[in-house]
Every structure is written in structure tokens, then in C-alpha cells.
Design a protein around this motif. Structure first.
Motif, PDB file in Angstrom:
ATOM      1  N   GLU A  47       0.928  -1.348   0.029  1.00  0.00           N
ATOM      2  CA  GLU A  47      -0.041   0.067   0.056  1.00  0.00           C
ATOM      3  C   GLU A  47       1.065   1.165  -0.039  1.00  0.00           C
ATOM      4  O   GLU A  47       0.514   2.291  -0.469  1.00  0.00           O
ATOM      5  CB  GLU A  47      -0.618   0.133   1.431  1.00  0.00           C
ATOM      6  CG  GLU A  47      -2.062   0.974   1.292  1.00  0.00           C
ATOM      7  CD  GLU A  47      -2.859   0.624   2.559  1.00  0.00           C
ATOM      8  OE1 GLU A  47      -3.228   1.741   2.999  1.00  0.00           O
ATOM      9  OE2 GLU A  47      -3.252  -0.291   3.074  1.00  0.00           O
ATOM     10  N   PHE A  48       2.085   1.207   0.520  1.00  0.00           N
ATOM     11  CA  PHE A  48       3.084   2.169   0.582  1.00  0.00           C
ATOM     12  C   PHE A  48       4.276   2.157  -0.332  1.00  0.00           C
ATOM     13  O   PHE A  48       5.246   2.739  -0.008  1.00  0.00           O
ATOM     14  CB  PHE A  48       3.459   2.344   2.020  1.00  0.00           C
ATOM     15  CG  PHE A  48       2.277   2.494   3.042  1.00  0.00           C
ATOM     16  CD1 PHE A  48       1.567   3.923   2.976  1.00  0.00           C
ATOM     17  CD2 PHE A  48       1.720   1.813   3.531  1.00  0.00           C
ATOM     18  CE1 PHE A  48       0.625   4.089   3.817  1.00  0.00           C
ATOM     19  CE2 PHE A  48       0.549   2.062   4.671  1.00  0.00           C
ATOM     20  CZ  PHE A  48      -0.156   3.187   4.585  1.00  0.00           C
ATOM     21  N   GLU A  49       4.146   1.307  -1.338  1.00  0.00           N
ATOM     22  CA  GLU A  49       5.174   1.064  -2.263  1.00  0.00           C
ATOM     23  C   GLU A  49       6.396   0.834  -1.323  1.00  0.00           C
ATOM     24  O   GLU A  49       7.528   0.955  -2.060  1.00  0.00           O
ATOM     25  CB  GLU A  49       5.428   2.251  -3.015  1.00  0.00           C
ATOM     26  CG  GLU A  49       4.263   2.768  -4.148  1.00  0.00           C
ATOM     27  CD  GLU A  49       4.547   4.022  -4.647  1.00  0.00           C
ATOM     28  OE1 GLU A  49       5.776   4.455  -4.751  1.00  0.00           O
ATOM     29  OE2 GLU A  49       3.615   4.354  -5.416  1.00  0.00           O
ATOM     30  N   CYS A  50       6.379  -0.165  -0.445  1.00  0.00           N
ATOM     31  CA  CYS A  50       7.605  -0.743   0.133  1.00  0.00           C
ATOM     32  C   CYS A  50       8.348  -2.057  -0.600  1.00  0.00           C
ATOM     33  O   CYS A  50       7.527  -2.292  -1.473  1.00  0.00           O
ATOM     34  CB  CYS A  50       7.174  -1.416   1.584  1.00  0.00           C
ATOM     35  SG  CYS A  50       6.437   0.011   2.549  1.00  0.00           S
ATOM     36  N   THR A  51       9.308  -2.134  -0.334  1.00  0.00           N
ATOM     37  CA  THR A  51      10.383  -3.374  -1.030  1.00  0.00           C
ATOM     38  C   THR A  51      10.499  -4.171   0.292  1.00  0.00           C
ATOM     39  O   THR A  51      11.116  -3.834   0.885  1.00  0.00           O
ATOM     40  CB  THR A  51      11.619  -2.690  -1.487  1.00  0.00           C
ATOM     41  OG1 THR A  51      11.158  -1.576  -2.698  1.00  0.00           O
ATOM     42  CG2 THR A  51      12.085  -3.809  -2.200  1.00  0.00           C
ATOM     43  N   PRO A  52       9.889  -5.023   0.281  1.00  0.00           N
ATOM     44  CA  PRO A  52      10.211  -6.144   1.499  1.00  0.00           C
ATOM     45  C   PRO A  52      11.294  -6.698   1.571  1.00  0.00           C
ATOM     46  O   PRO A  52      11.921  -7.093   0.502  1.00  0.00           O
ATOM     47  CB  PRO A  52       9.128  -7.341   1.431  1.00  0.00           C
ATOM     48  CG  PRO A  52       8.398  -7.074  -0.193  1.00  0.00           C
ATOM     49  CD  PRO A  52       8.858  -5.840  -0.498  1.00  0.00           C
ATOM     50  N   ASP A  53      11.955  -6.824   2.732  1.00  0.00           N
ATOM     51  CA  ASP A  53      13.371  -7.607   2.814  1.00  0.00           C
ATOM     52  C   ASP A  53      13.140  -8.639   3.838  1.00  0.00           C
ATOM     53  O   ASP A  53      13.308  -8.507   5.095  1.00  0.00           O
ATOM     54  CB  ASP A  53      14.158  -6.491   3.416  1.00  0.00           C
ATOM     55  CG  ASP A  53      15.862  -6.992   3.699  1.00  0.00           C
ATOM     56  OD1 ASP A  53      15.923  -8.491   3.523  1.00  0.00           O
ATOM     57  OD2 ASP A  53      16.840  -6.341   3.594  1.00  0.00           O
ATOM     58  N   PRO A  54      12.576  -9.953   3.285  1.00  0.00           N
ATOM     59  CA  PRO A  54      12.480 -10.782   4.142  1.00  0.00           C
ATOM     60  C   PRO A  54      13.280 -11.348   5.101  1.00  0.00           C
ATOM     61  O   PRO A  54      12.865 -12.022   6.387  1.00  0.00           O
ATOM     62  CB  PRO A  54      11.804 -12.025   3.128  1.00  0.00           C
ATOM     63  CG  PRO A  54      11.894 -11.299   1.971  1.00  0.00           C
ATOM     64  CD  PRO A  54      12.401 -10.185   1.895  1.00  0.00           C
ATOM     65  N   ASP A  55      14.524 -11.189   4.643  1.00  0.00           N
ATOM     66  CA  ASP A  55      15.710 -11.755   5.389  1.00  0.00           C
ATOM     67  C   ASP A  55      15.954 -11.025   6.542  1.00  0.00           C
ATOM     68  O   ASP A  55      16.388 -11.655   7.756  1.00  0.00           O
ATOM     69  CB  ASP A  55      17.062 -11.573   4.560  1.00  0.00           C
ATOM     70  CG  ASP A  55      16.985 -12.629   3.541  1.00  0.00           C
ATOM     71  OD1 ASP A  55      16.451 -13.514   3.420  1.00  0.00           O
ATOM     72  OD2 ASP A  55      17.820 -12.253   2.491  1.00  0.00           O
ATOM     73  N   LYS A  56      15.571  -9.671   6.562  1.00  0.00           N
ATOM     74  CA  LYS A  56      15.757  -8.956   7.732  1.00  0.00           C
ATOM     75  C   LYS A  56      14.358  -8.584   8.411  1.00  0.00           C
ATOM     76  O   LYS A  56      14.148  -7.967   9.528  1.00  0.00           O
ATOM     77  CB  LYS A  56      16.365  -7.642   7.427  1.00  0.00           C
ATOM     78  CG  LYS A  56      17.675  -7.664   7.225  1.00  0.00           C
ATOM     79  CD  LYS A  56      18.375  -6.190   6.879  1.00  0.00           C
ATOM     80  CE  LYS A  56      19.902  -6.276   6.579  1.00  0.00           C
ATOM     81  NZ  LYS A  56      20.119  -5.503   5.448  1.00  0.00           N
ATOM     82  N   GLY A  57      13.109  -8.987   7.671  1.00  0.00           N
ATOM     83  CA  GLY A  57      11.889  -8.882   8.520  1.00  0.00           C
ATOM     84  C   GLY A  57      11.580  -7.340   8.325  1.00  0.00           C
ATOM     85  O   GLY A  57      10.857  -6.787   9.050  1.00  0.00           O
ATOM     86  N   MET A  58      11.935  -6.669   7.223  1.00  0.00           N
ATOM     87  CA  MET A  58      11.871  -5.177   7.167  1.00  0.00           C
ATOM     88  C   MET A  58      11.030  -4.974   5.867  1.00  0.00           C
ATOM     89  O   MET A  58      10.807  -5.660   4.900  1.00  0.00           O
ATOM     90  CB  MET A  58      13.161  -4.509   7.280  1.00  0.00           C
ATOM     91  CG  MET A  58      14.028  -4.518   8.211  1.00  0.00           C
ATOM     92  SD  MET A  58      15.812  -3.950   8.185  1.00  0.00           S
ATOM     93  CE  MET A  58      15.141  -2.014   7.891  1.00  0.00           C
ATOM     94  N   GLN A  59      10.354  -3.867   5.967  1.00  0.00           N
ATOM     95  CA  GLN A  59       9.777  -3.082   4.770  1.00  0.00           C
ATOM     96  C   GLN A  59      10.738  -1.776   4.392  1.00  0.00           C
ATOM     97  O   GLN A  59      10.806  -1.146   5.464  1.00  0.00           O
ATOM     98  CB  GLN A  59       8.552  -2.782   4.829  1.00  0.00           C
ATOM     99  CG  GLN A  59       7.373  -3.618   5.474  1.00  0.00           C
ATOM    100  CD  GLN A  59       6.988  -4.383   4.244  1.00  0.00           C
ATOM    101  OE1 GLN A  59       7.219  -4.145   3.052  1.00  0.00           O
ATOM    102  NE2 GLN A  59       5.930  -5.767   4.227  1.00  0.00           N
ATOM    103  N   CYS A  60      11.169  -1.830   3.407  1.00  0.00           N
ATOM    104  CA  CYS A  60      12.172  -0.855   2.964  1.00  0.00           C
ATOM    105  C   CYS A  60      11.712   0.215   1.977  1.00  0.00           C
ATOM    106  O   CYS A  60      10.652  -0.120   1.114  1.00  0.00           O
ATOM    107  CB  CYS A  60      13.534  -1.351   2.646  1.00  0.00           C
ATOM    108  SG  CYS A  60      14.298  -2.451   3.702  1.00  0.00           S
ATOM    109  N   ASP A  61      12.053   1.481   1.909  1.00  0.00           N
ATOM    110  CA  ASP A  61      11.932   2.549   0.947  1.00  0.00           C
ATOM    111  C   ASP A  61      10.385   2.775   0.746  1.00  0.00           C
ATOM    112  O   ASP A  61       9.818   3.047  -0.468  1.00  0.00           O
ATOM    113  CB  ASP A  61      12.705   2.015  -0.541  1.00  0.00           C
ATOM    114  CG  ASP A  61      14.203   2.105  -0.673  1.00  0.00           C
ATOM    115  OD1 ASP A  61      14.230   3.197   0.205  1.00  0.00           O
ATOM    116  OD2 ASP A  61      14.705   1.572  -1.268  1.00  0.00           O
ATOM    117  N   CYS A  62       9.555   2.788   2.079  1.00  0.00           N
ATOM    118  CA  CYS A  62       8.458   3.214   1.742  1.00  0.00           C
ATOM    119  C   CYS A  62       7.872   4.560   1.474  1.00  0.00           C
ATOM    120  O   CYS A  62       8.707   5.395   2.297  1.00  0.00           O
ATOM    121  CB  CYS A  62       7.675   2.534   2.981  1.00  0.00           C
ATOM    122  SG  CYS A  62       7.989   1.000   3.575  1.00  0.00           S
TER     123      CYS A  62
END
Length: 106
Positions: A47-62
Motif C-alpha cells: 500500500e505504501f510502495e515498500c520493498t520487502p526485505d524478508p531476510d531482515k523482516g523489514m519493509q524498505c523504501d516506503c
């Protein structure tokens, strides 16, 4: 993901430091917000154009608007002001639920 190690870190402290963070974000300076443990991070990254980083469990560049959703979920109205600052400076946001942090960067 940028090298966030050298970013200034600010403790959320119930929103007391929101103005300081807002100032940095409006001036396009990166900052890491240390958030309370137990915070609700349940947002839909796409919804916020995030790039998921599953390895770190993060959502990036939202989109900064993601902070509005976190503000609503956690009753933290000061996060809305930081979302405004993100939109003003076109900053992007990474969320790190495991580390309980929000990383604001360009």
C-alpha cells in the motif's frame, strides 16, 4: 538499504522528540527512530510502495504516509507530523519491527 549505522538515532520517548525528528527530516537528513517495544507494526507494505526485505523482516523504501498508518495503529499522533515532514522532503521510510525502529532516509 543504505548504511544506516552512521545515522543519528533518536529515542521516541512518547513523542517528546518528534519535533527534533521532524526538523531533521524536513532538512533531508536521515534519522533512526527507536520505537517502543510491543508496538503494532501491522501495515500492508504494498500500500505504501515498500520493498520487502524478508531476510531482515523489514519493509524498505516506503512512502512516508506509512507513518500515518503506524500513528493510527499505535495512537501516536506525533508520527503524523513526521509523515508530513517526509512528504515535504520526499523522504522514504524503512520499518524494522524486530529492531523496533523506523529509519527515515532519502
Amino acid at each position: 538499504m543504505m548504511a544506516s549505522d552512521n545515522f543519528p538515532t533518536v529515542d521516541w520517548q512518547d513523542g517528546q522528540n518528534a519535533d527534533r525528528v521532524k526538523f531533521q527530516v524536513r532538512h533531508e537528513e536521515p534519522v533512526i527512530l527507536k520505537m517502543p517495544v510491543g508496538m503494532n507494526w501491522t501495515v500492508n507494505g504494498s500500500e505504501f510502495e515498500c520493498t520487502p526485505d524478508p531476510d531482515k523482516g523489514m519493509q524498505c523504501d516506503c512512502e512516508g504516509g506509512l507513518l500515518r498508518k503506524l500513528a493510527e495503529l499505535n495512537d501516536m499522533p506525533e508520527l503524523n507530523e513526521i509523515a508530513d515532514a517526509c512528504e515535504y522532503s520526499s523522504s522514504r521510510v524503512d520499518i524494522d519491527p524486530a529492531g523496533a525502529r523506523i529509519i527515515v532516509h532519502d
